[in-house]
Design a protein around this motif. Structure first.
Motif, mmCIF file in Angstrom:
data_model
loop_
_atom_site.group_PDB
_atom_site.id
_atom_site.type_symbol
_atom_site.label_atom_id
_atom_site.label_comp_id
_atom_site.label_asym_id
_atom_site.label_seq_id
_atom_site.Cartn_x
_atom_site.Cartn_y
_atom_site.Cartn_z
ATOM 1 N N LEU A 98 7.502 -59.133 72.791
ATOM 2 C CA LEU A 98 8.359 -59.637 73.871
ATOM 3 C C LEU A 98 8.745 -58.524 74.846
ATOM 4 O O LEU A 98 8.794 -58.747 76.058
ATOM 5 N N VAL A 99 9.003 -57.326 74.336
ATOM 6 C CA VAL A 99 9.345 -56.211 75.225
ATOM 7 C C VAL A 99 8.156 -55.885 76.133
ATOM 8 O O VAL A 99 8.319 -55.665 77.341
ATOM 9 N N GLU A 100 6.951 -55.864 75.573
ATOM 10 C CA GLU A 100 5.768 -55.554 76.381
ATOM 11 C C GLU A 100 5.495 -56.659 77.406
ATOM 12 O O GLU A 100 5.022 -56.370 78.509
ATOM 13 N N LEU A 101 5.787 -57.919 77.061
ATOM 14 C CA LEU A 101 5.650 -59.003 78.037
ATOM 15 C C LEU A 101 6.604 -58.806 79.211
ATOM 16 O O LEU A 101 6.341 -59.267 80.322
ATOM 17 N N HIS A 102 7.722 -58.113 78.971
ATOM 18 C CA HIS A 102 8.680 -57.802 80.039
ATOM 19 C C HIS A 102 8.322 -56.503 80.771
ATOM 20 O O HIS A 102 9.094 -56.038 81.615
ATOM 21 N N GLY A 103 7.168 -55.912 80.442
ATOM 22 C CA GLY A 103 6.753 -54.676 81.108
ATOM 23 C C GLY A 103 7.424 -53.438 80.559
ATOM 24 O O GLY A 103 7.434 -52.388 81.209
ATOM 25 N N GLY A 104 7.974 -53.528 79.343
ATOM 26 C CA GLY A 104 8.683 -52.392 78.757
ATOM 27 C C GLY A 104 7.957 -51.813 77.559
ATOM 28 O O GLY A 104 6.787 -52.125 77.295
ATOM 29 N N SER A 105 8.673 -50.965 76.820
ATOM 30 C CA SER A 105 8.107 -50.335 75.628
ATOM 31 C C SER A 105 9.199 -50.190 74.582
ATOM 32 O O SER A 105 10.396 -50.229 74.892
ATOM 33 N N LEU A 155 23.484 -51.686 85.047
ATOM 34 C CA LEU A 155 22.286 -51.691 84.208
ATOM 35 C C LEU A 155 21.563 -53.036 84.376
ATOM 36 O O LEU A 155 21.320 -53.760 83.425
ATOM 37 N N ARG A 156 21.223 -53.344 85.648
ATOM 38 C CA ARG A 156 20.588 -54.630 85.951
ATOM 39 C C ARG A 156 19.090 -54.580 85.637
ATOM 40 O O ARG A 156 18.405 -53.605 85.937
ATOM 41 N N ILE A 157 18.612 -55.669 85.029
ATOM 42 C CA ILE A 157 17.199 -55.782 84.679
ATOM 43 C C ILE A 157 16.730 -57.195 85.010
ATOM 44 O O ILE A 157 17.542 -58.120 85.143
ATOM 45 N N SER A 158 15.412 -57.365 85.155
ATOM 46 C CA SER A 158 14.840 -58.683 85.404
ATOM 47 C C SER A 158 14.152 -59.137 84.124
ATOM 48 O O SER A 158 13.057 -58.662 83.791
ATOM 49 N N VAL A 159 14.801 -60.029 83.378
ATOM 50 C CA VAL A 159 14.279 -60.469 82.088
ATOM 51 C C VAL A 159 14.556 -61.958 81.905
ATOM 52 O O VAL A 159 15.322 -62.560 82.651
ATOM 53 N N ASP A 160 13.925 -62.523 80.876
ATOM 54 C CA ASP A 160 14.293 -63.852 80.396
ATOM 55 C C ASP A 160 15.509 -63.636 79.489
ATOM 56 O O ASP A 160 15.371 -63.055 78.407
ATOM 57 N N ALA A 210 17.704 -44.514 82.720
ATOM 58 C CA ALA A 210 16.795 -43.385 82.512
ATOM 59 C C ALA A 210 15.694 -43.444 83.564
ATOM 60 O O ALA A 210 14.652 -44.059 83.360
ATOM 61 N N GLY A 211 15.954 -42.819 84.716
ATOM 62 C CA GLY A 211 14.989 -42.854 85.817
ATOM 63 C C GLY A 211 14.789 -44.265 86.312
ATOM 64 O O GLY A 211 15.747 -44.973 86.628
ATOM 65 N N PRO A 212 13.525 -44.738 86.333
ATOM 66 C CA PRO A 212 13.262 -46.098 86.829
ATOM 67 C C PRO A 212 13.516 -47.170 85.770
ATOM 68 O O PRO A 212 13.256 -48.343 86.020
ATOM 69 N N CYS A 213 13.996 -46.785 84.599
ATOM 70 C CA CYS A 213 14.155 -47.725 83.490
ATOM 71 C C CYS A 213 15.595 -47.794 83.008
ATOM 72 O O CYS A 213 16.410 -46.915 83.286
ATOM 73 N N VAL A 214 15.883 -48.859 82.294
ATOM 74 C CA VAL A 214 17.109 -48.956 81.503
ATOM 75 C C VAL A 214 16.696 -48.768 80.049
ATOM 76 O O VAL A 214 15.724 -49.380 79.583
ATOM 77 N N GLU A 215 17.410 -47.900 79.353
ATOM 78 C CA GLU A 215 17.069 -47.580 77.965
ATOM 79 C C GLU A 215 18.190 -48.035 77.044
ATOM 80 O O GLU A 215 19.347 -47.675 77.221
ATOM 81 N N LEU A 216 17.838 -48.845 76.048
ATOM 82 C CA LEU A 216 18.793 -49.348 75.059
ATOM 83 C C LEU A 216 18.385 -48.826 73.688
ATOM 84 O O LEU A 216 17.229 -48.985 73.281
ATOM 85 N N ILE A 241 14.505 -49.224 73.191
ATOM 86 C CA ILE A 241 13.804 -50.164 74.072
ATOM 87 C C ILE A 241 13.975 -49.708 75.519
ATOM 88 O O ILE A 241 15.089 -49.394 75.942
ATOM 89 N N ARG A 242 12.871 -49.668 76.260
ATOM 90 C CA ARG A 242 12.919 -49.308 77.684
ATOM 91 C C ARG A 242 12.299 -50.430 78.501
ATOM 92 O O ARG A 242 11.208 -50.907 78.177
ATOM 93 N N VAL A 243 13.011 -50.861 79.552
ATOM 94 C CA VAL A 243 12.490 -51.871 80.479
ATOM 95 C C VAL A 243 12.781 -51.421 81.904
ATOM 96 O O VAL A 243 13.745 -50.681 82.141
ATOM 97 N N PRO A 244 11.956 -51.846 82.866
ATOM 98 C CA PRO A 244 12.200 -51.452 84.263
ATOM 99 C C PRO A 244 13.577 -51.906 84.735
ATOM 100 O O PRO A 244 14.027 -53.016 84.441
#
Length: 314
Positions: free
Chosen positions: A239-246, A151-156, A188-194, A262-265
């Protein structure tokens, strides 16, 4: 004045001409422009005030917390109960001030993200560590289902841990003692969902669209000692939207719990690095024992220097 002319219907040489006085409309438009300018100025002044207030509140809190740590290190048993109370309330003030600072930074576009590839499990572990005092205080059962790899993501990492801890703290605050909080994460597809689900007071249907707005709280929660300022979920959304998520909130209604999702790429999978190789890649820790303390707040500098000396530094 507006002057207009038009042919009469069915005629080739007969016209009608009229004049329209639009002075009143122009005055209204000028007034509206003035009011808009005043509102924008007031909004900027509010943002600047929030930033100044947050920093001014933060200044005395640092030496207070440091002095409390010194008392703990020196074993001031006679005042231990009072020390614990002061420490708990000071940390509560720090959380409120941090929220104000973040709102100020977000509204002024001052948030900087330092992204890096991370496993979501590592960020969740840090978030749990941050939220655990309140979860333990309220005797909640915490159930975590987050895979260690995949469940790798690119985040701060620090900011995303703040996002998850804000959601966990909210869940703990609005769930009666001895409740249940579950954390689940999936690809979840192109995203990781928490998803963070609690068995708390829930959210009314008319409140759901507004839970991520600034300064919004459930009315019956305002008398709770952990009520806060209603900034936590607004900061989460920003902060989630700044990471390109929702992010979204779901609830079946009063007393039926809440789920924050929370969903992020997601990042592409990479071969896992074993623990020994990871440890070898870390830079060596500096071994120096002399520290220079510089701060324009004299109390903060003095108490921090005392704390460092009590820990064996010069």
């Amino acid at each position: 004045v507006v002057i207009a002319s038009a042919l009469l219907p069915g005629a080739t040489d007969r016209t009608i001409t009229f004049m329209l006085d639009i002075s009143e409309r122009k005055r209204f438009e000028d007034q509206l422009a003035g009011l808009r300018s005043e509102a924008e100025t007031a909004s900027r002044a509010k943002d600047e005030f929030l930033a100044m207030l947050s920093h001014e509140l933060r200044n005395p809190l640092a030496p207070i917390l440091t002095a409390l740590q010194l008392m703990k290190l020196r074993g001031a048993d006679a005042v231990e109960r009072e020390r614990i109370v002061i420490e708990r309330q000071a940390h509560h003030l720090v959380r409120l001030v941090d929220d104000l600072l973040d709102v100020s930074r977000i509204t002024r576009g001052k948030i900087e993200l330092h992204r890096e590839p991370v496993e979501l499990a590592d960020v969740v572990a840090k978030a749990i560590e941050m939220a655990s005092p309140l979860i333990e205080q309220r005797s909640h059962e915490l159930d975590v289902t987050v895979a260690q790899h995949g469940l790798r993501i690119s985040v701060d990492p620090a900011r995303f841990a703040q996002v998850i801890s804000n959601v966990l703290i909210n869940a703990a605050k609005y769930t009666e003692k001895g409740g249940h909080i579950a954390i689940r994460a999936v690809r979840a597809g192109p995203c990781v969902e928490l998803a963070v689900r609690d068995t708390g007071i829930g959210i009314d249907a008319d409140m759901l669209p507004r839970v991520f707005d600034l300064f919004v709280q459930e009315r019956q929660a305002l008398d709770r000692s952990q009520g806060g300022l209603g900034l936590g979920l607004s900061i989460v959304k920003s902060l989630v939207e700044l990471h390109g998520g929702s992010v979204r909130a779901d609830s079946l209604g009063r007393s039926r719990g809440t789920t924050i999702t929370i969903r992020v790429p997601a990042l592409a999978e990479t071969p896992a690095v074993d623990g020994a190789a990871r440890a070898a890649a870390r830079p060596p820790v500096a071994n120096g024992h002399t520290v220079l303390v510089v701060d324009d707040n004299q109390d903060a500098a003095a108490t921090l220097a005392e704390l460092l000396e009590a820990m064996g530094y010069e």
